[in-house]
Design a protein around this motif. Sequence first.
Motif, PDB file in Angstrom:
ATOM      1  N   ILE A  27       6.925 -38.641  17.438  1.00 29.22           N
ATOM      2  CA  ILE A  27       6.204 -38.504  16.170  1.00 29.22           C
ATOM      3  C   ILE A  27       6.802 -37.322  15.428  1.00 29.22           C
ATOM      4  CG2 ILE A  27       4.342 -37.150  17.309  1.00 29.22           C
ATOM      5  CD1 ILE A  27       2.456 -38.350  15.095  1.00 29.22           C
ATOM      6  N   SER A  28       6.970 -37.496  14.120  1.00 32.22           N
ATOM      7  CA  SER A  28       7.505 -36.371  13.369  1.00 32.22           C
ATOM      8  C   SER A  28       6.922 -36.357  11.967  1.00 32.22           C
ATOM      9  CB  SER A  28       9.026 -36.453  13.293  1.00 32.22           C
ATOM     10  OG  SER A  28       9.400 -37.461  12.393  1.00 32.22           O
ATOM     11  N   ILE A  29       6.905 -35.180  11.391  1.00 34.41           N
ATOM     12  CA  ILE A  29       6.473 -35.071   9.996  1.00 34.41           C
ATOM     13  C   ILE A  29       7.508 -34.264   9.246  1.00 34.41           C
ATOM     14  CG2 ILE A  29       4.951 -33.096  10.565  1.00 34.41           C
ATOM     15  CD1 ILE A  29       3.122 -34.216   8.248  1.00 34.41           C
ATOM     16  N   ARG A  30       7.841 -34.742   8.053  1.00 31.47           N
ATOM     17  CA  ARG A  30       8.861 -34.055   7.250  1.00 31.47           C
ATOM     18  C   ARG A  30       8.359 -33.834   5.841  1.00 31.47           C
ATOM     19  NH1 ARG A  30      12.417 -36.932  10.014  1.00 31.47           N
ATOM     20  NH2 ARG A  30      13.938 -35.738  11.205  1.00 31.47           N
ATOM     21  N   ALA A  73       6.069 -32.629  27.059  1.00 34.65           N
ATOM     22  CA  ALA A  73       6.139 -32.996  25.636  1.00 34.65           C
ATOM     23  C   ALA A  73       6.911 -31.884  24.952  1.00 34.65           C
ATOM     24  CB  ALA A  73       4.737 -33.109  25.060  1.00 34.65           C
ATOM     25  N   SER A  74       7.858 -32.232  24.082  1.00 35.51           N
ATOM     26  CA  SER A  74       8.632 -31.151  23.469  1.00 35.51           C
ATOM     27  C   SER A  74       8.458 -31.161  21.962  1.00 35.51           C
ATOM     28  CB  SER A  74      10.100 -31.254  23.858  1.00 35.51           C
ATOM     29  OG  SER A  74      10.649 -32.416  23.321  1.00 35.51           O
ATOM     30  N   VAL A  75       8.087 -30.017  21.445  1.00 35.84           N
ATOM     31  CA  VAL A  75       7.853 -29.870  20.016  1.00 35.84           C
ATOM     32  C   VAL A  75       9.020 -29.097  19.413  1.00 35.84           C
ATOM     33  CG1 VAL A  75       6.310 -28.963  18.234  1.00 35.84           C
ATOM     34  CG2 VAL A  75       5.364 -29.806  20.396  1.00 35.84           C
ATOM     35  N   GLY A  76       9.638 -29.671  18.411  1.00 34.23           N
ATOM     36  CA  GLY A  76      10.739 -28.991  17.733  1.00 34.23           C
ATOM     37  C   GLY A  76      10.388 -28.786  16.277  1.00 34.23           C
ATOM     38  N   ALA A  77      10.918 -27.717  15.692  1.00 32.52           N
ATOM     39  CA  ALA A  77      10.674 -27.491  14.271  1.00 32.52           C
ATOM     40  C   ALA A  77      11.915 -26.876  13.666  1.00 32.52           C
ATOM     41  CB  ALA A  77       9.479 -26.561  14.078  1.00 32.52           C
ATOM     42  N   GLY A  78      12.234 -27.266  12.457  1.00 33.68           N
ATOM     43  CA  GLY A  78      13.408 -26.675  11.821  1.00 33.68           C
ATOM     44  C   GLY A  78      13.617 -27.216  10.426  1.00 33.68           C
ATOM     45  N   MET A  87      14.637 -30.413   4.131  1.00 31.07           N
ATOM     46  CA  MET A  87      13.465 -30.968   4.765  1.00 31.07           C
ATOM     47  C   MET A  87      12.951 -30.027   5.835  1.00 31.07           C
ATOM     48  SD  MET A  87      14.427 -34.942   4.871  1.00 31.07           S
ATOM     49  CE  MET A  87      15.904 -34.480   5.671  1.00 31.07           C
ATOM     50  N   VAL A  88      11.646 -29.807   5.796  1.00 32.53           N
ATOM     51  CA  VAL A  88      11.003 -29.038   6.841  1.00 32.53           C
ATOM     52  C   VAL A  88      10.451 -30.059   7.817  1.00 32.53           C
ATOM     53  CG1 VAL A  88       9.150 -27.427   7.371  1.00 32.53           C
ATOM     54  CG2 VAL A  88      10.364 -27.263   5.185  1.00 32.53           C
ATOM     55  N   GLY A  89      10.965 -30.046   9.008  1.00 32.34           N
ATOM     56  CA  GLY A  89      10.569 -31.080   9.954  1.00 32.34           C
ATOM     57  C   GLY A  89       9.983 -30.513  11.237  1.00 32.34           C
ATOM     58  N   ILE A  90       8.899 -31.133  11.685  1.00 37.79           N
ATOM     59  CA  ILE A  90       8.320 -30.766  12.978  1.00 37.79           C
ATOM     60  C   ILE A  90       8.187 -32.081  13.744  1.00 37.79           C
ATOM     61  CG2 ILE A  90       6.363 -29.715  14.194  1.00 37.79           C
ATOM     62  CD1 ILE A  90       6.746 -28.941  10.556  1.00 37.79           C
ATOM     63  N   SER A  91       8.733 -32.128  14.936  1.00 39.25           N
ATOM     64  CA  SER A  91       8.714 -33.387  15.659  1.00 39.25           C
ATOM     65  C   SER A  91       8.328 -33.170  17.116  1.00 39.25           C
ATOM     66  CB  SER A  91      10.083 -34.046  15.588  1.00 39.25           C
ATOM     67  OG  SER A  91      11.022 -33.214  16.211  1.00 39.25           O
TER      68      SER A  91
END
Lengths: 422, 431
Positions: A27-30, A73-78, A87-91
């Motif tokens: 799942i990701s949000i951008r 579960a791995s959360v990435g942001a960048g 794009m600011v993305g958190i996935s």
Amino acid sequence: MALIKDKICEGVNLYYIPADHFKTNRISIRFHLPAERENITKISLLTQVLKRGTEKYKDMKEISEKCDDLYGASVGAGTSRMGDRIMVGISESMVADRFLSERILPEAIDMLKQVVFFPYLENGVFKKEYVKQEKENLRTYINGIINDKKSYANLRCNQIMFEGDPFGISAYGYIEDIDGITPENLYEEYQRIISECPADIFISGSYSKEDIELVKKEFGFMKPRKAEDIQTALARPEDIKTEKRVTEEMQVTQSKLAMGFRIGVDPIGEEIYDLTVFNCLFGGSPFSKLFMNVREKMSLAYYVYSSLDRMKSIMQISSGIEAENYEKALEGIFGQLEEVKKGNFTEEDLEASKRYIATSFNASKDSLVALERNYLRQLVCGKEEEIEEFLDNINKVRKEDVCAVAHKVKLDTIYFLKGEGK
Amino acid sequence: MKFRCVENTRVDERIFFGTHESGLKIYVIPKKEFSKSYAIYGTEYGSLHREFIPLGDTEKVVLPDGVAHFLEHKLFEEEDGTDAFNRFAETGASANAFTSFNITAYLFTCTDRFYDNLDILLDFVNKPYFTEKNIAKEQGIIGQEIKMYEDDPNWRVYFNALTAMYHNNPVKIDIAGSVESIAKITPELLYKCTDTFYNPSNMRLVCVGDVEPEKVAEFVDKHIPKDRVSGEVVKFEVAEPKERVQEYIEQKLSVSSPIFNIAFKETETGVCGEELLKREIETDILLEVLFGNSSSAYSEMYEKGIIDGSFEVDCEFEKEYGFTLIGGESKVPKEVYEKVLSVIKDAKEKGIDEKAVKRAKKLLIGDNLRKFNNVEAVGVEFIKDFMKNINYLDYTETVEKITMEDIMNRLNTHFDTENAVLSVVKPLEEE
């Protein structure tokens, strides 16, 4: 495999990529923003501060413990760039429930929601220590770009080529802008992004109807916003006033060559297929002109390749050479470009390139990240095309099309990171 | 030849394996739903194998550094002057190869015509062609590869750590060798290596994707005569003292801030199979519990600003060597080193939190499942593990079997604070 489109509210899209052969879901949000110098450093810092703590999991340790509990579960942001937009993305990627003895999806979705929308606050703004520490880390990170000489040279080439253009703005931000950031003005920027910027939520993997409803419910609180489009200005050869040649010296053994070209081919026009084939044949494969000649015949380099940014319409060539071979390498590279322009390649070269492209595009179906990126690029460009359709068009490319598009490729910048050799 | 099937229903994966009459071990992992198929064909031969008796000879040969890697480059070359990449271009596959300390492997990824590609792979690897001239050309290319690595601070900090750990073990020698050592390579020498190490019983073939085991066997029959059976390769192992060479090593390079590797040397080598897998998992659990993102030490160091997001922990255990590495960027590597040692001493005294171990196990089980998403990663992981006699499908069950006592034993044997190493790459201008 087709994209299923839905909506959370005005300006917030929900996309589902069904694919059930993976062990994980994603799942990701951008958030989409125009690339602007004045905000970029804050945006870059923001993604790091968000990972520090949430309302529910107040520090990194608590976030990590929860993630470990969710089977890693791995959360990435960048921040990332696509054309002239940032794009600011958190996935987040998590193991699919069917491989586990417990259900983790709802908690995993909640984790992403926590990180994006419920940061840990003190006095109504980001925690002072978190901001301070992440400012320091960002400074180290930006200063550290120079450690990888190859990507540093490519980045410098891009900066020189696009000075004053949104495409020349570094997505990591700028050292000189770090000091001016406070927990207050960072929080203000954060509020603007999450409540005003157009956003896409992507879910991919195997989600049931109920799972999708859950996602919609969990993000249902997001406020409607204007679904503004951010345009990318194509890099056109006619914009080249003078060719730029910049050499910088550094105490390194191997020198790095980075060259930037403007092409001006519309990413959703007909010529994009010709350009894709051209790049593969010229420098984008191990049987390419550059590889077979500059590396194999001339023995000048271990790596020499070209790559495209199709959205901006530029090509970059990258190579590691001996300082004394600078002229020889350029001669070799330009020589090969001329060969392609003149059509000095075989039908077999052309067919091999098409097959190579087919392999790499078909291979993207085996990665949730790659699938998501492909769809996102299409949505941003405003043209949807399934991989099969794209490859059909690649197959129609003729030799004369490749020559014609090769003539559009115009040198803008040569950047040379000159080492001492040994 | 016959294939046997082993299945793990929990991770929903199966594997077919069999031994060809020639001695080649073949493994097939079906993944029909994926677009990609992958094959990796490797020999148990890497930079470690410098001393051996060539098959049919009686006298020991000592190779110049970098031969295994040089050979890998050269095998792509064909007798008619073309190279194997051109043949893969005809099928659209993406081919590559790598050389590590103990493996040289050739591989391809394709989305079509798997068996045509397998045909090419088995053909070119079994047809070495070396001449004075094609060796000279490669010396230029590999010379640039070596120089690229000389400037790579992460590679340097890693190899310096190995140098500080090992007295004699060739693991400390750069895989590509040096410009000087590769200048000594001759066609005759390369043929000696292929004759010895590229014989079927020293090799493995792993195929992943929409692949039928029986069909793979047909292609192996075509390229490898059943009677090409050869004896065991006589390799020499070098005696390695348990002690480190030195505690601290540093180098200056053009970097923005110091980069460090803290290393722990495994002193009980010579183990393989399940024992080795267990050792690897126990170490991974310890690294997660003591230094992972959810550990107290990580938070403490991060908040203090002495480490950042680049901080990483890793371990590698092979039959011939083993080590743990803790690395990243830091302005004060020595402070991180002291902290790491004190965390270990503390854990030895006070024991380890059982809840943290449970979490670490879940994390490892999740990470293991995740690997099966990637056709190439599955291929590489399996071939490496098969060479160590490990069946990768046993991973989850092995994790679950590990007890608190195993973990404490591992902590006490492997993490010897009196035998640790700190390797630092410093910026040029720093004193």
